[in-house]
Write an enzyme that holds these catalytic residues in place. Structure first.
Site, PDB file in Angstrom:
ATOM      1  N   ASP A 291       0.860  -1.180   0.000  1.00 23.14           N
ATOM      2  CA  ASP A 291       0.000   0.000   0.000  1.00 23.14           C
ATOM      3  C   ASP A 291       0.897   1.232   0.000  1.00 23.14           C
ATOM      4  O   ASP A 291       1.967   1.230   0.596  1.00 23.14           O
ATOM      5  CB  ASP A 291      -0.915  -0.023   1.238  1.00 23.14           C
ATOM      6  CG  ASP A 291      -2.007   1.045   1.172  1.00 23.14           C
ATOM      7  OD1 ASP A 291      -2.076   1.770   0.144  1.00 23.14           O
ATOM      8  OD2 ASP A 291      -2.781   1.163   2.139  1.00 23.14           O
TER       9      ASP A 291
ATOM     10  N   ASP B 233      -3.377   7.571  -3.366  1.00 24.80           N
ATOM     11  CA  ASP B 233      -4.717   8.146  -3.463  1.00 24.80           C
ATOM     12  C   ASP B 233      -4.989   9.055  -2.269  1.00 24.80           C
ATOM     13  O   ASP B 233      -4.212   9.075  -1.314  1.00 24.80           O
ATOM     14  CB  ASP B 233      -5.759   7.010  -3.474  1.00 24.80           C
ATOM     15  CG  ASP B 233      -5.635   6.104  -2.256  1.00 24.80           C
ATOM     16  OD1 ASP B 233      -4.491   5.728  -1.925  1.00 24.80           O
ATOM     17  OD2 ASP B 233      -6.659   5.812  -1.623  1.00 24.80           O
TER      18      ASP B 233
ATOM     19  N   CYS C 256     -14.267 -21.847  20.377  1.00 25.74           N
ATOM     20  CA  CYS C 256     -13.571 -22.024  19.104  1.00 25.74           C
ATOM     21  C   CYS C 256     -12.668 -23.243  19.251  1.00 25.74           C
ATOM     22  O   CYS C 256     -12.219 -23.563  20.348  1.00 25.74           O
ATOM     23  CB  CYS C 256     -12.756 -20.760  18.814  1.00 25.74           C
ATOM     24  SG  CYS C 256     -11.553 -20.910  17.497  1.00 25.74           S
TER      25      CYS C 256
ATOM     26  N   CYS D 186      -9.848 -23.725  17.209  1.00 30.81           N
ATOM     27  CA  CYS D 186      -8.599 -23.523  16.473  1.00 30.81           C
ATOM     28  C   CYS D 186      -7.428 -24.070  17.312  1.00 30.81           C
ATOM     29  O   CYS D 186      -7.601 -24.363  18.491  1.00 30.81           O
ATOM     30  CB  CYS D 186      -8.416 -22.036  16.140  1.00 30.81           C
ATOM     31  SG  CYS D 186      -7.809 -21.032  17.501  1.00 30.81           S
TER      32      CYS D 186
ATOM     33  N   CYS E 284      -7.159 -22.197  20.649  1.00 30.56           N
ATOM     34  CA  CYS E 284      -8.240 -22.382  21.617  1.00 30.56           C
ATOM     35  C   CYS E 284      -8.358 -23.826  22.093  1.00 30.56           C
ATOM     36  O   CYS E 284      -8.940 -24.082  23.133  1.00 30.56           O
ATOM     37  CB  CYS E 284      -9.566 -21.903  21.033  1.00 30.56           C
ATOM     38  SG  CYS E 284      -9.528 -20.141  20.689  1.00 30.56           S
TER      39      CYS E 284
HETATM   40  N1  GUN Z   1      -6.109   1.637   3.701  1.00 29.89           N
HETATM   41  C1  GUN Z   1      -7.343   1.790   4.213  1.00 29.89           C
HETATM   42  N2  GUN Z   1      -8.057   2.657   3.464  1.00 29.89           N
HETATM   43  C2  GUN Z   1      -7.268   3.051   2.446  1.00 29.89           C
HETATM   44  C3  GUN Z   1      -7.459   3.932   1.319  1.00 29.89           C
HETATM   45  O1  GUN Z   1      -8.525   4.536   1.136  1.00 29.89           O
HETATM   46  N3  GUN Z   1      -6.398   4.056   0.477  1.00 29.89           N
HETATM   47  C4  GUN Z   1      -5.217   3.413   0.673  1.00 29.89           C
HETATM   48  N4  GUN Z   1      -4.243   3.586  -0.207  1.00 29.89           N
HETATM   49  N5  GUN Z   1      -5.017   2.587   1.719  1.00 29.89           N
HETATM   50  C5  GUN Z   1      -6.028   2.416   2.587  1.00 29.89           C
HETATM   51 ZN    ZN Z   2      -9.612 -20.001  18.433  1.00 28.51          ZN
END
Ligand code: GUN
Ligand code: ZN
Length: 489
Positions: free
Chosen positions: A89, A124, A274, A276, A279
């Site tokens: 990201d 963005d 749970c 898993c 747990c």
């Molecule tokens: N992570 C959570 N929301 C967003 C978003 O709107 N844009 C980006 N790039 N990362 C995010």
């Molecule tokens: Zn669990």
């Protein structure tokens, strides 16, 4: 070969295969967020939970000069000691939070490219919900121009186009359309974290639909910031394929135990509901003491729910799963109700027949896409002569009277009228309804009776018989305008 191949579909949900430079990924899937500053669970270890792809924040790496140089030298896969595909990201969210190290769209994209990201994300602007329209529009212009710039920079790597537009559905639609025109490998719906945090699932449904209706159907869609499993059935049903989760770690930090229908404070747990590996090997008290154990449980249930979603897609019962999950929490039910408003869209993509029977599980089932599809197809019944429509439980009477008619229909809520010859056919014949059906289902059924009557007005002569279970329904008066109506015991 296309980068994204769809293998199974149900509603607008799909099981797909996404091809990346580091191998194929089966969607829908959840990408755990790997924070190189924390890393309590190692990247490669994520595989054991069921992870097929990871996500890391490029900005968090970029803003620390030492770390930045190290990752550039090694590459992100080697740095995280992981061979799985890694999406990065841009860190738009974090950038607005820290504001200490400035970075441009071009810089962060070239950085992602240099560290060998499998899916890059441009910078963005995540516009918050409910801002002034002008603000949302101005932000959107910047986002779209950065998307265009990104596409000219990144040509060989996979690139995500981000949809913004705050809570303005026309802007979401416009944003999706413009991003789709530029053309990306993945589309991401952003700016929804505050809606997730405040449980505004009905607004979230609107935003996903406004985006999906303007994005190419054959491309994968990522819902940014959605990591809680209780939302997976709904979001996948609307066509979201990728999710990222920091939730497993954030909730663990807050001493919260995730389940597929919500979250509990670990301190309030008397039992571990749970099975898993965590747990089933540790006690409640041990979980209360350990953030790592809690994070590990959270990951197990997160991936378990995604596998459940996939199984339901494969067998054609994703709506039933949505019904069950969304009844766990009123805000989720708001979300599901909102989905029924888009039945006219979903219906177009949904299969005409399904292997799984239609289960009526409450009022929202009356507005399922399958029911709407049935309504649209009532015009296939071209009727003439004398037609009997019986909304009665007793079948003996039907047999006696049916001899005098050219066509005989029964009525089954929520679908409504069906020719008795099709009593075994999908959907009516493959639907299971409770013994006592609610008014919502009856109303939809009678609306469909009315529709059939209107479609064949002047061509056929109708007799409509109903029993006590329909007594007093206001639509019966409407039916009297088109048919001879009789009440049976
Ligand atoms: N992570 C959570 N929301 C967003 C978003 O709107 N844009 C980006 N790039 N990362 C995010
Ligand atoms: Zn669990």
């Amino acid at each position: 070969m296309p980068e994204f191949e769809i293998l199974h579909k149900d509603l607008m949900g799909r099981i797909g295969k996404l091809r990346t430079a580091h191998g194929n990924v089966e969607t829908p899937t959840i990408m755990p967020v790997i924070n190189p500053n924390l890393m309590s669970i190692k990247a490669e270890e994520m595989k054991k939970y069921g992870a097929e792809m990871l996500i890391a924040n490029a900005y968090i790496i970029y803003r620390k000069v030492n770390l930045r140089e190290e990752v550039v030298k090694e590459g992100i896969h080697s740095f995280l000691e992981c061979k799985m595909p890694i999406m990065t990201d841009s860190g738009s969210y974090q950038l607005s939070e820290y504001k200490d190290v400035e970075v441009s769209n071009k810089e962060i994209l070239e950085f992602q490219q240099r560290i060998g990201s499998d899916v890059c994300v441009p910078l963005d602007i995540p516009t918050a919900p409910n801002v002034k329209r002008e603000r949302a529009k101005d932000d959107l212009e910047v986002t779209v121009s950065r998307m265009r710039e990104a596409r000219s920079i990144i040509q060989n790597e996979m690139l995500a186009g981000v949809v913004q537009g705050s809570t303005f559905l026309d802007l979401r639609g416009e944003s999706a359309k413009r991003v789709a025109e530029i053309g990306f490998d993945v589309y991401a719906i952003g700016g929804v974290v505050p809606l997730l945090e405040s449980y505004k699932f009905d607004t979230l449904v609107d935003i996903i639909m406004a985006s999906k209706m303007n994005l190419p159907l054959n491309a994968p869609v990522h819902l940014f910031g959605a990591g809680h499993p209780m939302l997976f059935p709904l979001a996948v049903a609307l066509g979201c394929d990728l999710f990222d989760s920091a939730a497993y770690a954030i909730y663990a930090k807050g001493k919260r135990y995730i389940t597929s229908d919500g979250t509990r404070k670990v301190d309030d747990l008397h039992y571990l509901p749970c099975s898993c590996p965590v747990c089933s090997s540790y006690s409640v008290n041990e979980l209360k003491e350990s953030e790592d154990l809690l994070a590990s449980h959270n990951l197990w249930v997160t991936f378990e729910e995604m596998r459940m979603v996939k199984q339901n897609i494969a067998e054609g019962s994703l709506w039933e799963l949505c019904e069950r999950r969304c009844r766990a929490y009123p805000a989720l039910l708001n979300g599901l109700k909102q989905v029924t408003k888009y039945a006219w869209v979903i219906e177009k993509y949904d299969a005409s027949t399904k292997k799984h029977p239609f289960f009526y599980l409450g009022a929202t089932s009356a507005h399922r896409p399958e029911v709407l599809k049935y309504f649209y197809r009532l015009n296939r019944f071209k009727l003439s002569g004398n037609v009997l429509i019986t909304a009665t439980v007793g079948s003996k009477e039907k047999e006696v009277e049916s001899g005098n008619y050219d066509h005989v229909f029964s009525v089954k809520p929520p679908f409504g009228p069906y020719p008795v010859e099709l009593a075994e056919s999908y959907p009516v014949g493959q639907s299971e309804i409770p013994a006592e059906i609610d008014n919502e289902a009856k109303t939809v059924a009678l609306q469909n009776v009315l529709k059939l009557l209107e479609l064949n007005k002047g061509k056929a002569k109708f007799v409509f018989l109903y029993d006590s279970s329909w007594e007093g329904h206001p639509l019966i008066e409407e039916i009297e305008k088109y048919a001879e109506v009789g009440r049976r015991k």
